[in-house]
Enzyme design. Structure first.
Site, short mmCIF file in Angstrom:
data_model
loop_
_atom_site.label_atom_id
_atom_site.label_comp_id
_atom_site.label_asym_id
_atom_site.label_seq_id
_atom_site.Cartn_x
_atom_site.Cartn_y
_atom_site.Cartn_z
N THR A 44 44.28 22.21 17.23
CA THR A 44 43.44 20.95 17.26
C THR A 44 44.20 20.17 15.86
OG1 THR A 44 41.62 21.52 18.59
CG2 THR A 44 41.27 19.50 17.12
N ARG A 101 36.53 20.20 31.80
CA ARG A 101 35.76 20.42 30.36
C ARG A 101 36.19 19.49 29.36
NH1 ARG A 101 37.15 21.92 24.93
NH2 ARG A 101 35.41 23.20 23.99
N GLY A 107 35.70 18.72 25.28
CA GLY A 107 35.20 19.25 24.00
C GLY A 107 34.45 18.53 22.74
N ASP A 108 34.37 18.84 21.78
CA ASP A 108 34.11 17.94 20.77
C ASP A 108 34.75 16.86 20.42
OD1 ASP A 108 35.59 19.88 19.56
OD2 ASP A 108 34.65 19.38 17.61
N THR A 111 37.27 20.90 13.68
CA THR A 111 38.05 21.65 14.69
C THR A 111 37.28 22.72 14.88
OG1 THR A 111 39.97 22.91 15.00
CG2 THR A 111 39.35 22.18 12.68
N GLY A 112 37.02 23.28 15.99
CA GLY A 112 36.49 24.72 16.30
C GLY A 112 35.92 24.80 17.66
N GLY A 117 34.19 23.82 20.26
CA GLY A 117 33.83 22.62 20.83
C GLY A 117 32.28 22.62 21.27
N1 ASP Z 1 37.32 21.83 19.11
C1 ASP Z 1 38.52 21.92 20.18
C2 ASP Z 1 37.70 21.78 21.47
O1 ASP Z 1 36.79 22.54 21.72
C3 ASP Z 1 39.21 22.97 20.04
C4 ASP Z 1 39.56 23.58 18.55
O2 ASP Z 1 39.46 22.52 17.82
O3 ASP Z 1 40.13 24.38 18.24
O4 ASP Z 1 38.13 21.33 22.47
#
Ligand code: ASP
Length: 341
Positions: A206, A234, A236-237, A257-258, A260
């Site tokens: 991301t 789906r 995400g965040d 980022t992470g 979500g």
């Molecule tokens: N945060 C993103 C999501 O969950 C994925 C990521 O940042 O690695 O869609």
């Protein structure tokens, strides 16, 4: 007496000189990320590392150039993210991860700190640069978040570059989907879906950018393909204001980022801003609190980048790595990958 007058004259003029210099050198800066996750030296080649560092450097220099010339934080964030979206290395735009149907659905959001204006899109399939579509939602629609085919149609109406869904596909992500589907069917039967390291490794990439311009305006943006093998549209965040992206001129600009699902539940980006606003925490302490004491305790992982109104920059994570870079007004550049760098 004459000497005293001369001395006080000299002191006054030098003070004026100093404050002139301060006015002439306004604070600005920007921070970027290209995803956090299980990024380990043992899985990396020098060549791959150099490629990542090169695109991070190219991207941040574009934003820096805009800010240095007196451009807005909005423009810096958009153009910097565009570079990473166009690079197949990152999980955003070209090179994004595949969902369970082997297609690509892109999410992005943008927020500006001056007006608290925001825009987001989710699940788009044909917009070459999703961050630009998120900005258009803020500027040219009465809404904050558009999704699916409506968001694609809106971007088209706004004259943004539209591409065929195949444009985003890369062999690397096609292979990753196959591997993840294989691994997740094994781990599902073992009831270990949530802790499968391999699945987590396929997620990162991301991209995000936060910037402070010479006018004191903050902006933040995030763009992603989400998570490999995601199902049922789906979201995400990343496109959620307050979770993946937040900016407020009273506090800071944040991009996350992470994983979500955890970042949504802990409202990461807004929580950092709220700790600064209500508890007067520094940007660094606020980010540490949210990543290590909230996200991690729930079982989530990832990272955040941020910049505050004074130009203090932050890059925090609870993963082994996060592709990241920062650049201050003096042009000092730092590009990092591993957590211990
Ligand atoms: N945060 C993103 C999501 O969950 C994925 C990521 O940042 O690695 O869609």
């Amino acid at each position: 007496m004459k000497k005293l007058i001369l001395l006080s004259f000299l002191i006054t003029t030098s003070c004026v000189e100093i404050s002139k210099k301060e006015v002439a050198q306004p604070k600005f800066g920007l921070v970027i990320h290209g995803g956090a996750g299980t990024i380990l030296r043992k899985n990396m080649t020098l060549e791959k590392e150099e490629k990542y560092r090169a695109v991070l450097t190219e991207a941040i220099q574009v934003g820096y150039g805009i800010l240095k010339k007196g451009g807005s934080s909005q423009e810096a964030v958009e153009k910097t993210i565009n570079i990473m979206e166009d690079s197949p290395l990152f999980n955003a735009g070209k090179g994004a991860v595949l969902n369970s149907n082997a297609s690509i659905e892109l999410d992005a959001s943008f927020m500006e700190g001056k007006s608290l204006g925001a825009g987001a899109i989710s699940g788009v399939k044909t917009v070459k640069n999703p961050i630009s579509a998120a900005i258009k939602v803020m500027e040219a629609s009465p809404h904050v978040m558009l999704s699916g085919s409506g968001a694609d149609a809106f971007a088209n109406e706004q004259g943004l570059e539209i591409v065929s869904p195949e444009y985003f596909l890369t062999e690397r992500r096609i292979n990753a989907l196959k591997e993840v589907q294989k691994a997740s069917s094994i781990s599902k039967t073992n009831h270990k879906y949530q802790s499968n390291d391999f699945i987590n490794q396929q997620r990162y990439g991301t991209v995000g950018c936060v910037a402070l311009d010479i006018f004191g305006n903050l902006a933040a943006g995030t763009s992603t393909g989400g998570m490999t093998n995601k199902k049922w549209n789906r979201i995400g965040d990343a496109p959620i204001i307050g979770a993946g992206t937040y900016a407020n001129n009273a506090t800071c600009a944040i991009s996350s980022t992470g994983w979500g699902e955890f970042f949504i539940r802990t409202v990461v980006a807004h929580d950092i801003s709220a700790l600064m606003e209500y508890k007067k925490l520094s940007i660094q302490d606020a980010a540490y609190e949210v990543i290590h004491n909230k996200v991690a305790k729930l079982g989530g992982d990832g990272g955040v980048i941020g910049i505050d109104t004074k130009g203090n920059m932050m890059m925090e994570m609870n993963t082994p790595g996060m592709y990241r870079a920062k650049m201050d007004a003096s042009g000092k550049l730092e590009v990092k990958i591993y957590e211990d760098e």
